[in-house]
Design a protein around this motif. Structure first.
Motif, PDB file in Angstrom:
ATOM      1  N   ASP A  43      52.549  32.762  45.197  1.00 44.27           N
ATOM      2  CA  ASP A  43      51.132  32.677  45.549  1.00 44.27           C
ATOM      3  C   ASP A  43      50.596  31.249  45.557  1.00 44.27           C
ATOM      4  O   ASP A  43      49.534  30.981  46.126  1.00 44.27           O
ATOM      5  CB  ASP A  43      50.276  33.496  44.568  1.00 44.27           C
ATOM      6  N   ARG A  50      43.267  27.763  49.208  1.00 44.69           N
ATOM      7  CA  ARG A  50      41.959  28.318  48.845  1.00 44.69           C
ATOM      8  C   ARG A  50      41.187  27.329  47.968  1.00 44.69           C
ATOM      9  O   ARG A  50      39.996  27.105  48.166  1.00 44.69           O
ATOM     10  CB  ARG A  50      42.136  29.641  48.088  1.00 44.69           C
ATOM     11  N   TYR A  91      40.874  35.565  32.699  1.00 42.99           N
ATOM     12  CA  TYR A  91      41.826  35.529  33.809  1.00 42.99           C
ATOM     13  C   TYR A  91      43.208  35.171  33.258  1.00 42.99           C
ATOM     14  O   TYR A  91      43.554  34.001  33.102  1.00 42.99           O
ATOM     15  CB  TYR A  91      41.373  34.534  34.868  1.00 42.99           C
ATOM     16  N   ARG A  95      47.597  38.062  39.161  1.00 42.65           N
ATOM     17  CA  ARG A  95      46.691  38.841  40.001  1.00 42.65           C
ATOM     18  C   ARG A  95      45.236  38.504  39.696  1.00 42.65           C
ATOM     19  O   ARG A  95      44.415  38.393  40.600  1.00 42.65           O
ATOM     20  CB  ARG A  95      46.953  40.335  39.790  1.00 42.65           C
ATOM     21  N   ASP A  96      44.910  38.320  38.409  1.00 43.00           N
ATOM     22  CA  ASP A  96      43.540  37.927  38.030  1.00 43.00           C
ATOM     23  C   ASP A  96      43.137  36.624  38.722  1.00 43.00           C
ATOM     24  O   ASP A  96      42.033  36.499  39.252  1.00 43.00           O
ATOM     25  CB  ASP A  96      43.440  37.727  36.511  1.00 43.00           C
ATOM     26  N   TYR A  98      44.525  35.173  41.384  1.00 43.38           N
ATOM     27  CA  TYR A  98      44.485  35.308  42.839  1.00 43.38           C
ATOM     28  C   TYR A  98      43.163  35.937  43.282  1.00 43.38           C
ATOM     29  O   TYR A  98      42.508  35.463  44.222  1.00 43.38           O
ATOM     30  CB  TYR A  98      45.673  36.162  43.305  1.00 43.38           C
ATOM     31  N   ASP A  99      42.757  37.000  42.592  1.00 40.00           N
ATOM     32  CA  ASP A  99      41.501  37.675  42.930  1.00 40.00           C
ATOM     33  C   ASP A  99      40.304  36.758  42.697  1.00 40.00           C
ATOM     34  O   ASP A  99      39.334  36.775  43.474  1.00 40.00           O
ATOM     35  CB  ASP A  99      41.350  38.952  42.112  1.00 40.00           C
ATOM     36  N   LEU A 100      40.364  35.976  41.623  1.00 37.23           N
ATOM     37  CA  LEU A 100      39.270  35.057  41.325  1.00 37.23           C
ATOM     38  C   LEU A 100      39.078  34.061  42.460  1.00 37.23           C
ATOM     39  O   LEU A 100      37.956  33.841  42.939  1.00 37.23           O
ATOM     40  CB  LEU A 100      39.541  34.311  40.017  1.00 37.23           C
ATOM     41  N   THR A 102      39.973  34.294  45.502  1.00 38.01           N
ATOM     42  CA  THR A 102      39.558  34.977  46.721  1.00 38.01           C
ATOM     43  C   THR A 102      38.040  35.147  46.767  1.00 38.01           C
ATOM     44  O   THR A 102      37.395  34.838  47.777  1.00 38.01           O
ATOM     45  CB  THR A 102      40.240  36.356  46.823  1.00 38.01           C
ATOM     46  N   VAL A 103      37.455  35.628  45.674  1.00 39.07           N
ATOM     47  CA  VAL A 103      36.008  35.840  45.665  1.00 39.07           C
ATOM     48  C   VAL A 103      35.257  34.508  45.576  1.00 39.07           C
ATOM     49  O   VAL A 103      34.186  34.351  46.178  1.00 39.07           O
ATOM     50  CB  VAL A 103      35.594  36.801  44.518  1.00 39.07           C
TER      51      VAL A 103
END
Length: 362
Positions: A43, A50, A91, A95-96, A98-100, A102-103
């Protein structure tokens, strides 16, 4: 020991070594280091892209502020000095993280737009631009978590109405009443959670949630009575904004404080001569010179012309002004300017201020 854990430990060792050598580490550095240490190797390239887009959108130094307001959508209290610890606690997995990111990427543009009235968003949503400008003039940001969620969950018209509501709240609570700003973050956290969870369905219901920080008409009028704002430095823009809104209200004509060429005129001058000392003894001048009742708009040329002159000369200039707010000074003070007349003029503004900054749902 897992490879990602080793990577994290090595990264922390590097940072501790840099700190020991006296090199200053920013919060942004620490956050980036931690998040990338937690990311999976597969990732990491996309996460780096990002991160770079987020930093380019809001500015590298503003990433912690963006992250703090993002977390305030879920957490009731996020102090700047505790931000890094909270991120570590919340976090923990790839996955935590990556999601952070993203948002955060999606909210970065909203964050940047709310801080910039000239942002492209407001070309399309023109009705919101006035309120975004006000929020920047008032220098408030506590409402950011709520605006994130409303932008994501509600239609455009409700974002505009919410922007107007938070401007009204900010003016009454922060500008006029000068209450504790720390209470705002808790209130906006509760409101953003209610919107996100679907417990609040529109701006009218939102107002009910935020009523605790809506200063009453009576309190707003009372606190405005002796409101004084320095007219030098960053607060000068705020003074011009208030006077322009009062001018618009009185004249019925547009007066854009950002483009109008008028200057701020002190009726009792900032550096008054001896002619003023009978009505305003030297020991009392500083306390009243920046009160809103002593301020008005005046053309730059007329302002230079009267400068520190006595009231008789100023009155002649006011009579020639195009500003209705300024000509009205002569209606209540045709011959002299005294503390009593200043008080009376400021009291006249109270009802107008309460009217101009009133919630649609009150």
């Amino acid at each position: 020991m897992a490879r990602t854990t080793l990577h994290a430990l090595n990264a922390y060792t590097v940072f501790e070594t840099l700190n020991a050598r006296g090199l200053e580490l920013t919060t942004t550095d620490l956050l980036k280091n931690y998040l990338f240490a937690k990311a999976s190797s597969s990732d990491r390239p996309s996460m780096l892209r990002r991160w770079q887009r987020i930093a380019a959108t809001v500015g590298q130094q503003n990433v912690p502020e963006l992250l703090r307001y993002h977390m305030l959508c879920e957490e009731p209290k996020v102090r700047s000095r505790r931000l890094f610890k909270l991120v570590r606690d919340r976090y923990r997995s790839p996955r935590d993280v990556y999601d952070l990111l993203t948002v955060l990427e999606s909210r970065a543009e909203v964050f940047a737009a709310v801080k910039d009235p000239a942002h492209g968003y407001w070309v399309e949503i023109r009705d919101a631009r006035r309120y975004v400008t006000e929020l920047n003039v008032f220098r408030v940001t506590q409402m950011m978590p709520l605006l994130f969620v409303v932008w994501e969950e509600w239609p455009e018209r409700d974002f505009v109405r919410t922007s107007k509501l938070v401007c009204t709240l900010a003016f009454r609570y922060t500008v006029v009443s000068r209450q504790n700003p720390n209470d705002l973050e808790s209130a906006y956290h509760r409101a953003s959670k209610a919107v996100k969870d679907g417990a609040v369905q529109g701006p009218g219901e939102l107002f009910e949630v935020l009523q605790g920080i809506y200063v009453s008409d009576e309190r707003t009028a009372t606190d405005f009575t002796f409101l004084s704002i320095p007219t030098r430095g960053p607060r000068k823009r705020l003074v011009k904004y208030i006077l322009a809104r009062l001018e618009e209200d009185r004249s019925g004509k547009p007066c854009d404080p950002e483009t109008d060429p008028g200057t701020i005129e002190h009726i009792l001058p900032e550096n008054p001569g001896a002619a003023w000392e009978d009505d305003f003894p030297p020991g009392s001048q500083d306390a009243v010179v920046n009160r809103i009742g002593n301020l008005t708009l005046l053309e730059a040329g007329l302002n230079r012309e009267v400068a520190n002159a006595g009231y008789a000369d100023k009155a002649q200039a006011y009579a020639r002004s195009r500003y209705s707010l300024t000509r009205a000074v002569l209606e209540m003070a045709p011959e002299d300017w005294t503390p009593a007349r200043l008080d009376a003029r400021q009291r006249r503004f109270e009802d107008r201020v309460v009217h101009l900054w009133r919630a649609d749902f009150a």
